[in-house]
Motif scaffolding. Structure first.
Motif, PDB file in Angstrom:
ATOM      1  N   GLU A  13       0.835  -1.031  -0.001  1.00  0.00           N
ATOM      2  CA  GLU A  13      -0.115   0.033  -0.105  1.00  0.00           C
ATOM      3  C   GLU A  13       0.979   1.491   0.130  1.00  0.00           C
ATOM      4  OE1 GLU A  13      -3.002   0.032  -0.641  1.00  0.00           O
ATOM      5  OE2 GLU A  13      -3.770  -1.922   0.037  1.00  0.00           O
ATOM      6  N   THR A  14       2.016   1.074   0.616  1.00  0.00           N
ATOM      7  CA  THR A  14       2.999   2.417   0.907  1.00  0.00           C
ATOM      8  C   THR A  14       2.271   3.487   1.723  1.00  0.00           C
ATOM      9  OG1 THR A  14       2.223   3.658  -1.247  1.00  0.00           O
ATOM     10  CG2 THR A  14       3.887   2.318  -1.641  1.00  0.00           C
ATOM     11  N   ARG A  15       3.202   4.065   2.461  1.00  0.00           N
ATOM     12  CA  ARG A  15       2.844   4.965   3.483  1.00  0.00           C
ATOM     13  C   ARG A  15       3.071   6.403   2.536  1.00  0.00           C
ATOM     14  NH1 ARG A  15       6.094   3.235   7.037  1.00  0.00           N
ATOM     15  NH2 ARG A  15       4.770   2.473   8.556  1.00  0.00           N
ATOM     16  N   LYS A  16       2.205   7.397   2.796  1.00  0.00           N
ATOM     17  CA  LYS A  16       1.878   8.607   2.196  1.00  0.00           C
ATOM     18  C   LYS A  16       1.316   9.584   3.194  1.00  0.00           C
ATOM     19  CE  LYS A  16       2.063   6.864  -2.697  1.00  0.00           C
ATOM     20  NZ  LYS A  16       1.384   6.914  -3.938  1.00  0.00           N
ATOM     21  N   LEU A  17       2.136  10.594   3.520  1.00  0.00           N
ATOM     22  CA  LEU A  17       1.746  11.448   4.475  1.00  0.00           C
ATOM     23  C   LEU A  17       0.855  12.734   3.989  1.00  0.00           C
ATOM     24  CD1 LEU A  17       4.919  11.260   6.638  1.00  0.00           C
ATOM     25  CD2 LEU A  17       2.814   9.703   6.711  1.00  0.00           C
ATOM     26  N   LYS A  18       0.808  12.808   2.687  1.00  0.00           N
ATOM     27  CA  LYS A  18       0.035  13.841   2.205  1.00  0.00           C
ATOM     28  C   LYS A  18      -1.119  13.057   1.374  1.00  0.00           C
ATOM     29  CE  LYS A  18       1.265  17.642   0.206  1.00  0.00           C
ATOM     30  NZ  LYS A  18       1.693  18.753  -0.470  1.00  0.00           N
ATOM     31  N   ALA A  19      -2.177  13.727   1.398  1.00  0.00           N
ATOM     32  CA  ALA A  19      -3.481  13.133   0.888  1.00  0.00           C
ATOM     33  C   ALA A  19      -3.310  12.938  -0.724  1.00  0.00           C
ATOM     34  CB  ALA A  19      -4.723  13.879   1.106  1.00  0.00           C
ATOM     35  N   TYR A  20      -3.756  12.190  -1.264  1.00  0.00           N
ATOM     36  CA  TYR A  20      -3.595  11.989  -2.867  1.00  0.00           C
ATOM     37  C   TYR A  20      -5.011  11.369  -3.472  1.00  0.00           C
ATOM     38  CZ  TYR A  20      -2.621   7.207  -2.318  1.00  0.00           C
ATOM     39  OH  TYR A  20      -2.612   6.019  -1.665  1.00  0.00           O
ATOM     40  N   LEU A  21      -5.072  11.544  -4.686  1.00  0.00           N
ATOM     41  CA  LEU A  21      -6.443  10.795  -5.550  1.00  0.00           C
ATOM     42  C   LEU A  21      -5.776   9.484  -5.925  1.00  0.00           C
ATOM     43  CD1 LEU A  21      -8.029  13.642  -7.412  1.00  0.00           C
ATOM     44  CD2 LEU A  21      -8.990  12.601  -5.738  1.00  0.00           C
ATOM     45  N   ASP A  22      -6.373   8.576  -5.391  1.00  0.00           N
ATOM     46  CA  ASP A  22      -5.906   7.016  -5.724  1.00  0.00           C
ATOM     47  C   ASP A  22      -6.547   6.571  -7.412  1.00  0.00           C
ATOM     48  OD1 ASP A  22      -8.681   6.220  -5.868  1.00  0.00           O
ATOM     49  OD2 ASP A  22      -8.558   4.930  -4.231  1.00  0.00           O
ATOM     50  N   SER A  23      -6.142   5.799  -7.899  1.00  0.00           N
ATOM     51  CA  SER A  23      -6.251   5.371  -9.312  1.00  0.00           C
ATOM     52  C   SER A  23      -7.810   5.410  -9.838  1.00  0.00           C
ATOM     53  CB  SER A  23      -5.978   4.042  -9.628  1.00  0.00           C
ATOM     54  OG  SER A  23      -6.489   2.981  -8.937  1.00  0.00           O
ATOM     55  N   VAL A  24      -8.867   5.696  -8.805  1.00  0.00           N
ATOM     56  CA  VAL A  24     -10.003   5.635  -9.137  1.00  0.00           C
ATOM     57  C   VAL A  24     -10.644   6.939  -8.711  1.00  0.00           C
ATOM     58  CG1 VAL A  24     -10.800   3.092  -9.528  1.00  0.00           C
ATOM     59  CG2 VAL A  24     -10.862   4.410  -7.328  1.00  0.00           C
ATOM     60  N   GLY A  25      -9.862   8.011  -8.202  1.00  0.00           N
ATOM     61  CA  GLY A  25     -10.167   9.355  -7.878  1.00  0.00           C
ATOM     62  C   GLY A  25     -10.787   9.705  -6.529  1.00  0.00           C
ATOM     63  N   VAL A  26     -10.404   8.697  -5.508  1.00  0.00           N
ATOM     64  CA  VAL A  26     -10.477   8.630  -4.284  1.00  0.00           C
ATOM     65  C   VAL A  26      -9.501   9.445  -3.452  1.00  0.00           C
ATOM     66  CG1 VAL A  26     -11.529   7.422  -2.230  1.00  0.00           C
ATOM     67  CG2 VAL A  26     -12.442   6.795  -4.343  1.00  0.00           C
ATOM     68  N   TYR A  27      -9.653  10.302  -2.515  1.00  0.00           N
ATOM     69  CA  TYR A  27      -9.142  11.019  -1.673  1.00  0.00           C
ATOM     70  C   TYR A  27      -8.444   9.562  -0.699  1.00  0.00           C
ATOM     71  CZ  TYR A  27      -8.766  15.442  -3.458  1.00  0.00           C
ATOM     72  OH  TYR A  27      -8.181  16.674  -4.446  1.00  0.00           O
ATOM     73  N   THR A  28      -7.213   9.703  -0.450  1.00  0.00           N
ATOM     74  CA  THR A  28      -6.481   8.708   0.262  1.00  0.00           C
ATOM     75  C   THR A  28      -5.347   9.145   1.003  1.00  0.00           C
ATOM     76  OG1 THR A  28      -6.964   7.062  -1.582  1.00  0.00           O
ATOM     77  CG2 THR A  28      -5.397   6.385  -0.042  1.00  0.00           C
ATOM     78  N   ILE A  29      -4.876   8.638   2.096  1.00  0.00           N
ATOM     79  CA  ILE A  29      -3.731   9.199   2.718  1.00  0.00           C
ATOM     80  C   ILE A  29      -3.347   8.057   3.563  1.00  0.00           C
ATOM     81  CG2 ILE A  29      -5.085   9.866   4.968  1.00  0.00           C
ATOM     82  CD1 ILE A  29      -3.064  12.686   4.713  1.00  0.00           C
ATOM     83  N   GLY A  30      -2.075   8.236   4.120  1.00  0.00           N
ATOM     84  CA  GLY A  30      -1.281   7.181   4.956  1.00  0.00           C
ATOM     85  C   GLY A  30      -1.158   5.913   4.094  1.00  0.00           C
ATOM     86  N   ILE A  31      -1.642   4.718   4.840  1.00  0.00           N
ATOM     87  CA  ILE A  31      -1.408   3.407   4.340  1.00  0.00           C
ATOM     88  C   ILE A  31      -2.691   3.107   3.529  1.00  0.00           C
ATOM     89  CG2 ILE A  31      -0.684   1.043   4.596  1.00  0.00           C
ATOM     90  CD1 ILE A  31       0.888   2.152   7.119  1.00  0.00           C
ATOM     91  N   PHE A  32      -2.943   3.818   2.602  1.00  0.00           N
ATOM     92  CA  PHE A  32      -4.305   3.380   1.803  1.00  0.00           C
ATOM     93  C   PHE A  32      -5.462   3.560   2.822  1.00  0.00           C
ATOM     94  CE2 PHE A  32      -7.155   1.787  -1.445  1.00  0.00           C
ATOM     95  CZ  PHE A  32      -6.898   2.534  -2.426  1.00  0.00           C
TER      96      PHE A  32
END
Length: 161
Positions: A13-32
């Protein structure tokens, strides 16, 4: 989940500390983490610390482990439970109960049949390296080999000493 299973899932899943849009356009943060898992609700400018990320992940993981426990009717080894929770983390808490791979496990099917059922969950196509690594994790006890996050990785995950 075991410490090994958690590390494999974090690698997937990876660890991401800034929110991003996933491959289907859903805001995601942290470990998915998405809004579907509860608070915090990710939005465009949300940023969290590593400590917050890990706390959210620990809380999120519980609901996926519980979904797998509810679906399983037979005991399974750690590497199997970890793999099933990893798949559940990706397909959602409702997925395991009706999945063919859980039905096959509960019915005592062969490892080859179960592997094929796990690999059937292959959409979108970019998920295949993850799903293949999960199917490998299902078939391989940790004493034999540590899992890879993705089948395309050159080496298995590393566990902190």
């Amino acid at each position: 989940m075991s410490a090994i299973g958690l590390e494999a899932l974090i690698g997937r899943e990876t660890r991401k500390l800034k929110a991003y849009l996933d491959s289907v356009g859903v805001y995601t943060i942290g470990i998915f983490h998405t809004a579907a898992a509860g608070a915090p609700i990710p939005y465009r400018v949300l940023t969290i610390t590593r400590e917050e990320c890990d706390a959210i992940f620990a809380r999120d993981t519980i609901q996926y482990e519980d979904a797998v426990r509810r679906a399983l009717k037979v005991p399974v080894a750690d590497h199997l439970f970890d793999e099933l929770t990893s798949v559940c983390y990706n397909i959602g808490t409702g997925g395991p109960a009706g999945s063919s791979f859980i039905k096959l496990i509960n019915a005592g099917a062969s490892p080859a049949q179960i592997r094929a059922a796990i690999l059937a969950w292959k959409k979108p196509s970019e998920i295949l390296p993850r799903r293949t690594a999960e199917a490998d994790q299902f078939q391989t006890p940790y004493e034999v080999r540590l899992p890879k996050a993705r089948s395309t990785d050159s080496a298995p995950i590393k566990i902190a000493a």
